[in-house]
Design an enzyme around this catalytic site. Sequence first.
Site, PDB file in Angstrom:
ATOM      1  N   ARG A  95       0.894  -1.062   0.232  1.00 58.74           N
ATOM      2  CA  ARG A  95      -0.188   0.244  -0.669  1.00 58.74           C
ATOM      3  C   ARG A  95       0.829   0.860   0.264  1.00 58.74           C
ATOM      4  O   ARG A  95       1.660   1.434   0.870  1.00 58.74           O
ATOM      5  CB  ARG A  95      -0.893   0.579   0.992  1.00 58.74           C
ATOM      6  CG  ARG A  95      -2.367  -0.721   1.357  1.00 58.74           C
ATOM      7  CD  ARG A  95      -2.958  -0.207   2.004  1.00 58.74           C
ATOM      8  NE  ARG A  95      -2.894  -1.902   3.190  1.00 58.74           N
ATOM      9  CZ  ARG A  95      -1.981  -1.467   4.290  1.00 58.74           C
ATOM     10  NH1 ARG A  95      -1.584  -0.180   4.977  1.00 58.74           N
ATOM     11  NH2 ARG A  95      -1.868  -2.565   5.149  1.00 58.74           N
ATOM     12  N   TYR A 112      -1.097  -3.404  -6.691  1.00 57.35           N
ATOM     13  CA  TYR A 112      -1.327  -3.622  -5.623  1.00 57.35           C
ATOM     14  C   TYR A 112      -2.769  -3.864  -5.132  1.00 57.35           C
ATOM     15  O   TYR A 112      -2.804  -2.650  -5.958  1.00 57.35           O
ATOM     16  CB  TYR A 112      -0.015  -3.116  -4.843  1.00 57.35           C
ATOM     17  CG  TYR A 112      -0.326  -4.179  -3.286  1.00 57.35           C
ATOM     18  CD1 TYR A 112       0.257  -5.090  -3.333  1.00 57.35           C
ATOM     19  CD2 TYR A 112      -0.491  -3.203  -2.487  1.00 57.35           C
ATOM     20  CE1 TYR A 112      -0.305  -5.605  -1.829  1.00 57.35           C
ATOM     21  CE2 TYR A 112      -1.075  -3.464  -1.110  1.00 57.35           C
ATOM     22  CZ  TYR A 112      -0.959  -5.052  -0.955  1.00 57.35           C
ATOM     23  OH  TYR A 112      -0.884  -5.264   0.027  1.00 57.35           O
ATOM     24  N   CYS A 150      -0.991  -9.740  13.686  1.00 54.88           N
ATOM     25  CA  CYS A 150      -0.479 -10.766  14.932  1.00 54.88           C
ATOM     26  C   CYS A 150      -1.850 -11.462  15.138  1.00 54.88           C
ATOM     27  O   CYS A 150      -2.723 -11.181  16.572  1.00 54.88           O
ATOM     28  CB  CYS A 150      -1.155  -8.811  15.443  1.00 54.88           C
ATOM     29  SG  CYS A 150      -0.198  -7.819  15.870  1.00 54.88           S
ATOM     30  N   GLY A 151      -2.173 -11.692  14.474  1.00 56.81           N
ATOM     31  CA  GLY A 151      -3.126 -13.240  14.691  1.00 56.81           C
ATOM     32  C   GLY A 151      -4.521 -13.612  14.576  1.00 56.81           C
ATOM     33  O   GLY A 151      -5.381 -13.860  14.696  1.00 56.81           O
ATOM     34  N   THR A 163      -5.736 -13.690  10.940  1.00 59.84           N
ATOM     35  CA  THR A 163      -6.509 -14.677  10.299  1.00 59.84           C
ATOM     36  C   THR A 163      -6.647 -15.948  11.031  1.00 59.84           C
ATOM     37  O   THR A 163      -7.380 -17.102  11.109  1.00 59.84           O
ATOM     38  CB  THR A 163      -5.679 -15.041   8.865  1.00 59.84           C
ATOM     39  OG1 THR A 163      -5.219 -13.540   8.512  1.00 59.84           O
ATOM     40  CG2 THR A 163      -5.603 -15.998   7.998  1.00 59.84           C
ATOM     41  N   ASP A 214     -12.137 -10.796   7.256  1.00 58.36           N
ATOM     42  CA  ASP A 214     -10.970  -9.068   7.712  1.00 58.36           C
ATOM     43  C   ASP A 214     -12.406  -7.922   7.331  1.00 58.36           C
ATOM     44  O   ASP A 214     -11.546  -7.523   8.244  1.00 58.36           O
ATOM     45  CB  ASP A 214     -10.041  -8.925   5.914  1.00 58.36           C
ATOM     46  CG  ASP A 214      -9.585  -8.209   6.185  1.00 58.36           C
ATOM     47  OD1 ASP A 214      -8.092  -7.673   6.754  1.00 58.36           O
ATOM     48  OD2 ASP A 214      -9.102  -6.759   4.553  1.00 58.36           O
ATOM     49  N   ASN A 226       5.308  -9.737   1.424  1.00 58.16           N
ATOM     50  CA  ASN A 226       3.776  -9.245   1.031  1.00 58.16           C
ATOM     51  C   ASN A 226       3.696  -9.976   0.762  1.00 58.16           C
ATOM     52  O   ASN A 226       2.153  -9.469  -0.444  1.00 58.16           O
ATOM     53  CB  ASN A 226       4.228  -7.645   1.173  1.00 58.16           C
ATOM     54  CG  ASN A 226       2.590  -7.261   0.984  1.00 58.16           C
ATOM     55  OD1 ASN A 226       1.455  -7.558   1.929  1.00 58.16           O
ATOM     56  ND2 ASN A 226       2.491  -6.086   0.630  1.00 58.16           N
ATOM     57  N   ALA A 227       3.671 -10.915   0.264  1.00 59.23           N
ATOM     58  CA  ALA A 227       3.642 -12.335  -0.965  1.00 59.23           C
ATOM     59  C   ALA A 227       2.526 -12.140  -0.826  1.00 59.23           C
ATOM     60  O   ALA A 227       2.447 -12.208   0.763  1.00 59.23           O
ATOM     61  CB  ALA A 227       4.109 -13.352  -1.714  1.00 59.23           C
TER      62      ALA A 227
HETATM   63  C1  SPV Z   1      -4.358  -5.037   4.755  1.00 57.49           C
HETATM   64  O1  SPV Z   1      -3.494  -5.003   5.202  1.00 57.49           O
HETATM   65  O2  SPV Z   1      -4.507  -5.290   6.248  1.00 57.49           O
HETATM   66  C2  SPV Z   1      -4.661  -6.756   3.911  1.00 57.49           C
HETATM   67  C3  SPV Z   1      -4.478  -6.450   2.625  1.00 57.49           C
HETATM   68  O3  SPV Z   1      -5.978  -7.033   4.836  1.00 57.49           O
HETATM   69  S1  SPV Z   1      -4.227  -4.736   2.357  1.00 57.49           S
HETATM   70  O4  SPV Z   1      -5.708  -5.074   1.183  1.00 57.49           O
HETATM   71  O5  SPV Z   1      -2.930  -4.660   0.870  1.00 57.49           O
HETATM   72  O6  SPV Z   1      -4.569  -3.769   3.143  1.00 57.49           O
HETATM   73 MN    MN Z   2      -6.420  -6.817   6.117  1.00 59.02          MN
END
Ligand code: SPV
Ligand code: MN
Length: 634
Positions: A97, A231, A283-284, A286, A299, A395-396
């Site tokens: 990002r 990205y 930080c856990g 997922t 998410d 960040n893959a």
């Molecule tokens: C995060 O970084 O919290 C994501 C990936 O879920 S992104 O879509 O890059 O924000």
């Molecule tokens: Mn996210």
Amino acid sequence: MICREKLLDEDYDVESVLRSKMDPKHFDRLMKIRDPELHRWIADIIIVCQPSSIYINTGSQDDFEYIRRVSLERGEEIPTRYPLQTIHFDGIKDLARDRENTRILVEDASGIPLLNTKGRIDGLSEIKSILKGIMIGKEAYVGFFCLGPKKSPLSLYAVQVTDSAYVMHSENILYRVGYDDFVEKGSEIRYMRFLHSAGERNEYGWSKNLDKRRIYIDLVDDTVYSTNTQYAGNTVGLKKLALRLTVYRGYLEGWLSEHMFIAGIKGPGDRLTYFTGAFPAGCGKTSTALMSDTVVGDDLAIIREVDGVPRAINPEVGMFGIIDGINPKDDPEIYEILTSPYSEVIFSNILLMGSGEVWWNGKIGAPMAGLNYAGIWWPGKVDERGNPIPPSHSNARFTTHIKYLKNLDPRIEDPDGVPVGGMIFGGRDSDTWVPVEEGLSWEHGIVTKGAALESERTTAVLGRAGEREFNPYAILDFISISVGKFTELHFRFGEKLKVKPKVFGVNYFLKDESGRYLAEKVDKKVWLKWMELRVHDDVGFIEVPTGRIPIYVDLVKLFNKVLDKDYSEQLYEKEFTIRVPQHLAKIERIWRIYANIPDTPELLFKILREERGRLKKAEDRYGSYISPMKFDKR
Ligand code: SPV
Ligand code: MN
């Protein structure tokens, strides 16, 4: 009704412009949606961005397959040995990002504390000039999406226009196509707009004009512009770009748009209790979602009050997850999904080996020569400074369907959403928070767990590893209003509820004096089960200055039942010791931040002040590090 910003001011014949770049089939598809404002927007895009043609994605199997295919033909994705799995490379300077160039457009010159803003007039004029001719020679795709279950009063809608087949392909995996709803409702439908262009691409397919990479968020008009980037965090409008718009709209309308998973935890009998959880990256989050009994989302959560009950929906139906480190031992389920020839996956920025096999850090076997995010790769390859280039980037990511999860909760499609029993906040914290603690009330939990969330940096940026970063609600990167207002919104939301969710703080990263983690990774299962029981008041608690913590005997039972493990009193005492100096220091840090945010509600300071008072009183009585037993009044 919102007044839509136009890309062009002058009047012209919309139909003839549309026909000039749309064959009759796609023109008809667009016209079936009876919304002149939408037609005009697409026509504006045709005139300004100059795509070679426009493709309307209706979400049919044919459309899905077409978009996958052109993404491969255009080299936006590369095939692997499995037909449903492809790789996308973002470009070596476009792997994450772009915080700096992501701006909230504001009318008020004073901006928003802690956020990147830009004057709306300047921002719009700049982006309009960047958009000129940006799609020359490329087909553009228009997708219609429904963020949330179909036919749900809680769902939102969005239209994405992009010249990237990869972006549209990702969205076809991650979101519910809602073309039919647009056809049915025509101009009645309220929708967010996302306009993206990857811009000119170089011989590797990377966006070339990174100096004109912009992500501009126009809250007034519910529109986000994204240019010269690939990205997904910068381009997939429906994910984090929509989050900025929905945070703002939720603020105006009194509902919550959160960077949270939604998961179900089983309690006694058939009881299933839903939790939402916010954790900063790494930080856990997922792992907590996936180890829950059922998963609704990993998410994002939109939470609204219906008849006094907070109800959550997942606007997504896919996962865009960090792949780095995913291995068969720690993440068996995701590993299996990612390695199955039958799952559709877009990998980004991992290694494609000469054999057609993919490799990422964590994958079984050694990485062999192939193609990666930096071009041709071979073992031992170094960059111009002599630093090794890892085969797969940290960040893959993987993009895949959430339906592959075995414990996917069918209520992901429930139009009424799921009731939220508890809200969890967690960060990486080596020395302050106990492993699990309930807030004293909704407001106390929101302030001390959510608004005060911090996390220690994981990436070893020179001199900064371990440094605490303020990340309230784990949403600082994605918020579009001040965190003071966001906190006030949570208070306001709570007032509407008949039963307020219990708010919890968790900390999986607490260490002992010698720097060793106190809890094991699997212990989070126990904390989850304890929180489930607390939501129903099925277990008691010990009240400490910072909240409510488990009673030792209850944890013994849970460790035994859930993990078949013994849990010693000694470990309990260590884990649940109240570390007063660390808490006081944290309150100071948080106080100082909010003191500089003018619209912070007074209640936040009151809650912090009271907590400081309780901590000091306890310290006077028991000392700085207080065993939980001292507070056990039973
Ligand atoms: C995060 O970084 O919290 C994501 C990936 O879920 S992104 O879509 O890059 O924000
Ligand atoms: Mn996210």
